[in-house]
Scaffold this active site. Sequence first.
Site, PDB file in Angstrom:
ATOM      1  N   CYS A   1       0.840  -1.201   0.000  1.00 48.95           N
ATOM      2  CA  CYS A   1       0.000   0.000   0.000  1.00 48.95           C
ATOM      3  C   CYS A   1       0.875   1.251   0.000  1.00 48.95           C
ATOM      4  O   CYS A   1       0.392   2.351   0.197  1.00 48.95           O
ATOM      5  CB  CYS A   1      -0.946   0.001   1.202  1.00 48.95           C
ATOM      6  SG  CYS A   1      -0.101  -0.003   2.782  1.00 48.95           S
ATOM      7  N   SER A   2       2.158   1.084  -0.242  1.00 49.66           N
ATOM      8  CA  SER A   2       3.102   2.193  -0.198  1.00 49.66           C
ATOM      9  C   SER A   2       3.319   2.802  -1.582  1.00 49.66           C
ATOM     10  O   SER A   2       3.200   2.133  -2.600  1.00 49.66           O
ATOM     11  CB  SER A   2       4.448   1.693   0.334  1.00 49.66           C
ATOM     12  OG  SER A   2       5.399   2.726   0.308  1.00 49.66           O
TER      13      SER A   2
END
Length: 116
Positions: free
Chosen positions: A44-45
């Site tokens: 999710c980065s």
Amino acid sequence: RKYRDKWGHWQPHQGRQLHSLQLQIALRGIALLKVGGVLSYSTCSLNPVEDESVVAEILKRTQGAVEVVPCRDKLGAFETRQGLRTWPVLDDKLTEYKSLAELRAALGPKESRRFR
């Protein structure tokens, strides 16, 4: 990010630490695959140190035993784009380095222990 307040106190060393964790998780997943198996890697980065850098290290460490397989045709309308091939590595003062090795040399042994 899911935790919006995180940006207020995020530091680049956290991405380097997560790189190590993400790499360990991915390598363990690869070790558990059957020959010819598929591992889907995502985070999710938005930080390439946690994303493209992990994939690059996996490819380096597995010496050809693992390959990136295009899958855009299987994702329907999901928007994708080409991953980065180079990225800066930052210290906590946002000084840019060309590589992790260059940053480690600048940090010294005590600080560079914060990440692998």
